[in-house]
Scaffold this motif. Structure first.
Motif, PDB file in Angstrom:
ATOM      1  N   PRO A  10       2.013 -11.683  -4.523  1.00 19.87           N
ATOM      2  CA  PRO A  10       1.151 -11.505  -3.344  1.00 19.87           C
ATOM      3  C   PRO A  10       1.786 -12.068  -2.085  1.00 19.87           C
ATOM      4  O   PRO A  10       1.564 -11.542  -0.988  1.00 19.87           O
ATOM      5  CB  PRO A  10      -0.133 -12.264  -3.721  1.00 19.87           C
ATOM      6  CG  PRO A  10       0.276 -13.225  -4.770  1.00 19.87           C
ATOM      7  CD  PRO A  10       1.368 -12.557  -5.537  1.00 19.87           C
ATOM      8  N   GLY A  11       2.583 -13.144  -2.236  1.00 17.12           N
ATOM      9  CA  GLY A  11       3.272 -13.687  -1.067  1.00 17.12           C
ATOM     10  C   GLY A  11       4.200 -12.675  -0.440  1.00 17.12           C
ATOM     11  O   GLY A  11       4.291 -12.570   0.792  1.00 17.12           O
ATOM     12  N   THR A  12       4.902 -11.905  -1.268  1.00 12.94           N
ATOM     13  CA  THR A  12       5.807 -10.871  -0.756  1.00 12.94           C
ATOM     14  C   THR A  12       5.048  -9.802   0.010  1.00 12.94           C
ATOM     15  O   THR A  12       5.456  -9.378   1.098  1.00 12.94           O
ATOM     16  CB  THR A  12       6.574 -10.230  -1.928  1.00 12.94           C
ATOM     17  OG1 THR A  12       7.336 -11.229  -2.605  1.00 12.94           O
ATOM     18  CG2 THR A  12       7.517  -9.144  -1.419  1.00 12.94           C
ATOM     19  N   LEU A  13       3.911  -9.364  -0.533  1.00 13.11           N
ATOM     20  CA  LEU A  13       3.117  -8.321   0.121  1.00 13.11           C
ATOM     21  C   LEU A  13       2.566  -8.810   1.461  1.00 13.11           C
ATOM     22  O   LEU A  13       2.665  -8.105   2.484  1.00 13.11           O
ATOM     23  CB  LEU A  13       1.972  -7.882  -0.795  1.00 13.11           C
ATOM     24  CG  LEU A  13       2.378  -7.197  -2.106  1.00 13.11           C
ATOM     25  CD1 LEU A  13       1.153  -6.923  -2.971  1.00 13.11           C
ATOM     26  CD2 LEU A  13       3.123  -5.899  -1.820  1.00 13.11           C
ATOM     27  N   LYS A  52       5.385   7.300   8.281  1.00 10.02           N
ATOM     28  CA  LYS A  52       4.367   6.815   9.211  1.00 10.02           C
ATOM     29  C   LYS A  52       3.359   5.900   8.535  1.00 10.02           C
ATOM     30  O   LYS A  52       2.987   4.852   9.072  1.00 10.02           O
ATOM     31  CB  LYS A  52       3.638   8.012   9.842  1.00 10.02           C
ATOM     32  CG  LYS A  52       2.522   7.602  10.805  1.00 10.02           C
ATOM     33  CD  LYS A  52       1.824   8.827  11.388  1.00 10.02           C
ATOM     34  CE  LYS A  52       0.690   8.408  12.319  1.00 10.02           C
ATOM     35  NZ  LYS A  52      -0.007   9.590  12.899  1.00 10.02           N
ATOM     36  N   HIS A  53       2.903   6.260   7.344  1.00  8.27           N
ATOM     37  CA  HIS A  53       1.851   5.503   6.665  1.00  8.27           C
ATOM     38  C   HIS A  53       2.408   4.560   5.603  1.00  8.27           C
ATOM     39  O   HIS A  53       1.688   4.175   4.672  1.00  8.27           O
ATOM     40  CB  HIS A  53       0.847   6.466   6.025  1.00  8.27           C
ATOM     41  CG  HIS A  53       0.202   7.403   6.992  1.00  8.27           C
ATOM     42  ND1 HIS A  53       0.610   8.715   7.157  1.00  8.27           N
ATOM     43  CD2 HIS A  53      -0.812   7.213   7.880  1.00  8.27           C
ATOM     44  CE1 HIS A  53      -0.131   9.306   8.079  1.00  8.27           C
ATOM     45  NE2 HIS A  53      -1.000   8.415   8.542  1.00  8.27           N
ATOM     46  N   LEU A  54       3.671   4.156   5.740  1.00 10.92           N
ATOM     47  CA  LEU A  54       4.304   3.318   4.730  1.00 10.92           C
ATOM     48  C   LEU A  54       3.546   2.006   4.519  1.00 10.92           C
ATOM     49  O   LEU A  54       3.379   1.555   3.380  1.00 10.92           O
ATOM     50  CB  LEU A  54       5.760   3.027   5.122  1.00 10.92           C
ATOM     51  CG  LEU A  54       6.541   2.118   4.165  1.00 10.92           C
ATOM     52  CD1 LEU A  54       6.621   2.745   2.781  1.00 10.92           C
ATOM     53  CD2 LEU A  54       7.936   1.837   4.718  1.00 10.92           C
ATOM     54  N   GLU A  55       3.092   1.384   5.607  1.00 11.71           N
ATOM     55  CA  GLU A  55       2.377   0.106   5.469  1.00 11.71           C
ATOM     56  C   GLU A  55       1.130   0.265   4.613  1.00 11.71           C
ATOM     57  O   GLU A  55       0.838  -0.586   3.752  1.00 11.71           O
ATOM     58  CB  GLU A  55       1.992  -0.448   6.840  1.00 11.71           C
ATOM     59  CG  GLU A  55       1.242  -1.762   6.763  1.00 11.71           C
ATOM     60  CD  GLU A  55       0.800  -2.294   8.110  1.00 11.71           C
ATOM     61  OE1 GLU A  55       0.013  -3.259   8.134  1.00 11.71           O
ATOM     62  OE2 GLU A  55       1.249  -1.760   9.151  1.00 11.71           O
ATOM     63  N   LEU A  56       0.396   1.351   4.818  1.00  8.50           N
ATOM     64  CA  LEU A  56      -0.824   1.565   4.042  1.00  8.50           C
ATOM     65  C   LEU A  56      -0.509   1.801   2.573  1.00  8.50           C
ATOM     66  O   LEU A  56      -1.245   1.347   1.685  1.00  8.50           O
ATOM     67  CB  LEU A  56      -1.609   2.748   4.621  1.00  8.50           C
ATOM     68  CG  LEU A  56      -2.161   2.544   6.032  1.00  8.50           C
ATOM     69  CD1 LEU A  56      -2.903   3.785   6.493  1.00  8.50           C
ATOM     70  CD2 LEU A  56      -3.083   1.334   6.077  1.00  8.50           C
ATOM     71  N   GLY A  62       0.626  -1.753  -3.679  1.00  7.68           N
ATOM     72  CA  GLY A  62       0.934  -3.127  -4.031  1.00  7.68           C
ATOM     73  C   GLY A  62      -0.270  -3.821  -4.650  1.00  7.68           C
ATOM     74  O   GLY A  62      -0.165  -4.497  -5.680  1.00  7.68           O
ATOM     75  N   ALA A  63      -1.446  -3.640  -4.016  1.00  3.98           N
ATOM     76  CA  ALA A  63      -2.670  -4.229  -4.557  1.00  3.98           C
ATOM     77  C   ALA A  63      -3.028  -3.608  -5.897  1.00  3.98           C
ATOM     78  O   ALA A  63      -3.494  -4.294  -6.816  1.00  3.98           O
ATOM     79  CB  ALA A  63      -3.822  -4.052  -3.569  1.00  3.98           C
ATOM     80  N   PHE A  64      -2.806  -2.292  -6.029  1.00  3.23           N
ATOM     81  CA  PHE A  64      -3.144  -1.613  -7.283  1.00  3.23           C
ATOM     82  C   PHE A  64      -2.263  -2.095  -8.437  1.00  3.23           C
ATOM     83  O   PHE A  64      -2.752  -2.332  -9.550  1.00  3.23           O
ATOM     84  CB  PHE A  64      -2.996  -0.098  -7.114  1.00  3.23           C
ATOM     85  CG  PHE A  64      -3.333   0.685  -8.352  1.00  3.23           C
ATOM     86  CD1 PHE A  64      -4.654   0.861  -8.739  1.00  3.23           C
ATOM     87  CD2 PHE A  64      -2.330   1.233  -9.140  1.00  3.23           C
ATOM     88  CE1 PHE A  64      -4.974   1.574  -9.889  1.00  3.23           C
ATOM     89  CE2 PHE A  64      -2.639   1.945 -10.290  1.00  3.23           C
ATOM     90  CZ  PHE A  64      -3.958   2.114 -10.661  1.00  3.23           C
TER      91      PHE A  64
END
Length: 272
Positions: A10-13, A52-56, A62-64
């Motif tokens: 989670p720290g990385t995310l 464009k939506h890479l962060e999302l 990542g959360a999944f």
């Protein structure tokens, strides 16, 4: 009790999202300060809009992935014992609930951007993000795993940083054109990610203070060494805050020299 990987992932995310948020906020402000708007997420430029939506995608997937690790792998699918939730894995269930909120944040934002079923303004996304941080805050504040001693001190600092994320995200909904609010939100997320890493290296890695050790799945310290460990934690937090602020100032100066326009220079001349 946790693990090195359980804090580093989670720290990385959080660190990736926080650093990108800081840089994007700075670039958007110096490029056009008069039309600046607070954003929960920032598009990645170039590559003909493919990223464009890479962060999302990073937030959602990542959360999944982390959710699957906590809910499926860590529990070994033993959800119930004698008709009740498995008491040996309550912390995994709690982590899963928190991660579900961040997955929903990423998924809802993607649906809002890529479909016509849900169309939400940034203010609404700020409230959803604040809800996700609130779920994280409640998890660590009312954790079923009792954190005591030095471990509890590190998690107390983490709770305070999560609280800062909640406040800055809510402020983004209240002050949608505030550059300081948007920048502080990125700083808070970055500090949270860095503190996850600091906790991993200190409690489960090579930075364990002298006189403290990991035994029976808990951190044990002699009384004097525990106080010394807390003072070291204070210094570590101060160092991280100072380092992030120096990086932000450097990023702003670099972005202003490369992307700044006449509006930014006129604002600076008026202030001077």
């Amino acid at each position: 009790m946790g693990s090195f990987k359980g804090h580093a992932l989670p720290g990385t995310l959080f660190l990736m999202v926080g650093v990108w948020h800081i840089w994007s906020s700075v670039v958007r402000f110096v490029s056009n300060p008069k039309s600046f708007e607070v954003r929960v997420w920032n598009p990645v430029p170039g590559f003909n809009g493919k990223l464009k939506h890479l962060e999302l995608y990073v937030v959602a997937f990542g959360a999944f992935i982390d959710l699957c690790i906590e809910l499926l792998y860590s529990t070994h699918l033993k959800f119930f014992v004698d008709g009740v939730l498995n008491p040996s894995h309550l912390n995994d269930f709690e982590h899963s609930g928190m991660l579900l909120m961040f997955f929903l944040l990423g998924a809802i934002a993607l649906l809002s951007e890529k479909t016509s079923f849900v169309t939400l303004p940034q203010g609404a996304l700020c409230l959803i993000a604040a809800a996700a941080f609130t779920a994280e805050y409640l998890l660590f504040y009312f954790h079923s795993t009792t954190h005591k001693g030095l471990e509890g001190y590190y998690h107390l600092v983490l709770v305070l940083l999560i609280g800062l994320c909640i406040l800055t995200t809510l402020a983004g909904a209240l002050f949608p054109n505030s550059f300081p609010v948007d920048l502080c939100s990125g700083i808070a997320i970055t500090l949270q990610g860095l503190w996850f890493y600091q906790t991993a290296f200190t409690l489960y890695g090579p930075m364990m203070p002298d006189g403290c050790r990991l035994k029976d799945n808990a951190i044990h310290c002699l009384p004097d060494n525990e106080v010394r460990g807390q003072l070291i934690a204070n210094f570590q937090l101060f160092s991280l805050v100072l380092g992030v602020l120096i990086a932000v100032v450097g990023s702003y100066n670099f972005a202003a020299s490369r992307y700044g326009n006449s509006d930014l220079r006129s604002m600076q001349s008026v202030q001077n």
